[in-house]
Scaffold this motif. Structure first.
Motif, PDB file in Angstrom:
ATOM      1  N   PHE A 290     -11.421  47.156  -1.584  1.00  0.00           N
ATOM      2  CA  PHE A 290     -13.246  47.677  -2.162  1.00  0.00           C
ATOM      3  C   PHE A 290     -12.994  47.643  -3.535  1.00  0.00           C
ATOM      4  N   GLY A 291     -14.242  47.726  -4.148  1.00  0.00           N
ATOM      5  CA  GLY A 291     -14.284  47.787  -6.017  1.00  0.00           C
ATOM      6  C   GLY A 291     -15.352  49.355  -6.023  1.00  0.00           C
ATOM      7  N   ILE A 292     -15.089  50.035  -7.350  1.00  0.00           N
ATOM      8  CA  ILE A 292     -16.427  50.901  -7.378  1.00  0.00           C
ATOM      9  C   ILE A 292     -15.805  51.456  -8.655  1.00  0.00           C
ATOM     10  N   GLY A 293     -17.366  51.560  -8.979  1.00  0.00           N
ATOM     11  CA  GLY A 293     -17.698  52.310 -10.839  1.00  0.00           C
ATOM     12  C   GLY A 293     -18.048  51.140 -11.918  1.00  0.00           C
ATOM     13  N   ASP A 294     -17.645  51.219 -12.900  1.00  0.00           N
ATOM     14  CA  ASP A 294     -17.745  49.941 -14.098  1.00  0.00           C
ATOM     15  C   ASP A 294     -17.039  49.043 -13.694  1.00  0.00           C
ATOM     16  N   CYS A 295     -16.131  49.108 -13.448  1.00  0.00           N
ATOM     17  CA  CYS A 295     -15.240  47.707 -12.837  1.00  0.00           C
ATOM     18  C   CYS A 295     -15.855  46.700 -12.625  1.00  0.00           C
ATOM     19  N   THR A 296     -16.566  46.808 -11.826  1.00  0.00           N
ATOM     20  CA  THR A 296     -17.337  46.239 -10.899  1.00  0.00           C
ATOM     21  C   THR A 296     -18.513  45.138 -11.055  1.00  0.00           C
TER      22      THR A 296
END
Length: 393
Positions: A290-296
């Protein structure tokens, strides 16, 4: 001995720590956070530090004080990620294995993409509010600038703290007029083709710029800095021509991109961003990631307020994935952008993927208000440290 964890979280920023706290509160054990930092910063306050209305020391805490008890912390840089093998390789040559991975690595600051910038940053009037060690120099330079151009830049690329340049230009203007330094000329140069993606707030920003006689230009990208001679070179992205502008003070928002470690993995999309489902935050190919925040690659303005809305969605969906249940929690792109139009006055742009205002307070948040300034300066940081990072609110 091979280290293996139920959940590995890459990044100890707002997204990483908040996710860890919520998972722990939900009863998940065996969690590891990996990050190289020894301090955690509340970065939305940094533009106010650069404008003299906040203290730098109040924006950071030792990492050990914000990592939840019972969660392991590996102070290392992530070298590369192997999602198929479920391995995270570290700078020290070791690797960690995981059952589930949460990528919360933030965004990469590409100061090196502007010719001459790195050599002159922190001197010759060249400033930034995106590095902790340079915040004091921003305010020092503002106090010492009595005439000439004060230029604030915003790149065409996506940036974290999406309205940081606007917060700076408005509070700089207030400072200049309060100190009767009216010989300075304020200029906002942005590589974007609009002042803001939501029309209601775009019109409001434009109105304030015009009322304050702040010059602003769209489609203007900073490409070179000559600090010694205090000249900035911009490229007109429409005419495709470059030109120089003299400055007394230059506040640079650098171009930004996905972290190299994401770009170089199979987790990235064509542009290098963490490739996630925009509603569930689950990776589109690796279902245990899963990914979250600015890197997505989530198509919303990158703000801490967006992360706050994403965390509970991610955690619910990750728990569902662990238990082989459907992922039913959906993120709608909600984010909030507080803009200080002067010391003591602010408005808060709040919206989702549809770019329509989605205001959560019973007032018109597009109209400047002293209450909204206190929300920005006091209430949101308090909630951040005492609720969000602890997996609440």
């Amino acid at each position: 001995m091979i280290k293996k964890y139920k959940v590995v979280i890459l990044g100890a920023g707002a997204g990483g720590i908040s996710t860890a706290s919520r998972l722990k509160n939900a009863g998940v054990k065996d969690i590891l956070i990996i990050d190289y930092a020894d301090k955690h910063a509340y970065q939305p306050a940094w533009p106010l530090v650069g404008s003299g209305d906040e203290k730098k020391k109040d924006t950071v805490k030792p990492m050990k004080k914000v990592i939840p008890n019972g969660i392991d912390y590996e102070q290392q840089k992530v070298k590369f990620i192997q999602p198929v093998e479920r391995k995270v390789h570290l700078d020290n040559g070791e690797y960690v294995m995981y059952e589930y991975l949460v990528v919360a690595l933030g965004i990469q600051l590409d100061f090196n993409k502007i010719e001459g910038l790195e050599e002159t940053l922190g001197k010759n009037g060249v400033c930034t509010n995106y590095l902790y060690d340079y915040l004091d120099y921003t305010y020092k330079t503002l106090k010492q600038t009595n005439d000439g151009n004060i230029i604030v830049t915003k790149p065409k690329s996506v940036i974290k703290g999406g309205v940081s340049p606007e917060n700076s230009i408005f509070t700089f203007d207030e400072f200049v007029h309060d100190k009767k330094k009216d010989k300075s000329h304020l200029i906002l140069k942005t590589g974007r083709d609009t002042l803001f993606p939501v029309e209601k707030y775009r019109a409001y920003i434009e109105k304030h710029l015009n009322n304050k006689d702040i010059e602003y230009e769209l489609n203007q990208e900073l490409v070179k800095v000559d600090g010694k001679n205090q000249r900035a070179t911009f490229k007109d992205l429409v005419a495709l021509e470059t030109y120089e502008v003299p400055f007394s003070m230059l506040l640079v928002t650098p171009p930004m991109s996905a972290p190299d470690v994401v770009k170089q993995s199979t987790l990235s999309d064509a542009e290098g961003w963490m490739d996630v489902n925009p509603n569930t935050l689950q990776h589109v190919r690796h279902l245990n990631v899963f990914g979250i925040g600015d890197c997505t690659n989530l198509p919303t303005v990158k703000m801490g307020a967006a992360v706050r809305k994403q965390v509970p969605i991610l955690v619910k969906n990750l728990l569902s994935q662990m238990n082989n249940r459907p992922l039913t929690s959906h993120y709608d792109g909600s984010t909030a952008c507080p803009v200080a139009t002067e010391y003591g006055q602010a408005f808060i742009a709040e919206f989702g993927y549809d770019l329509k205002p989605k205001e959560s307070m019973p007032i018109n948040q597009g109209k400047t208000n002293p209450l909204l300034y206190q929300v920005k300066k006091r209430a949101i940081p308090f909630m951040y440290w005492h609720a969000m990072l602890k997996g609440k609110g």
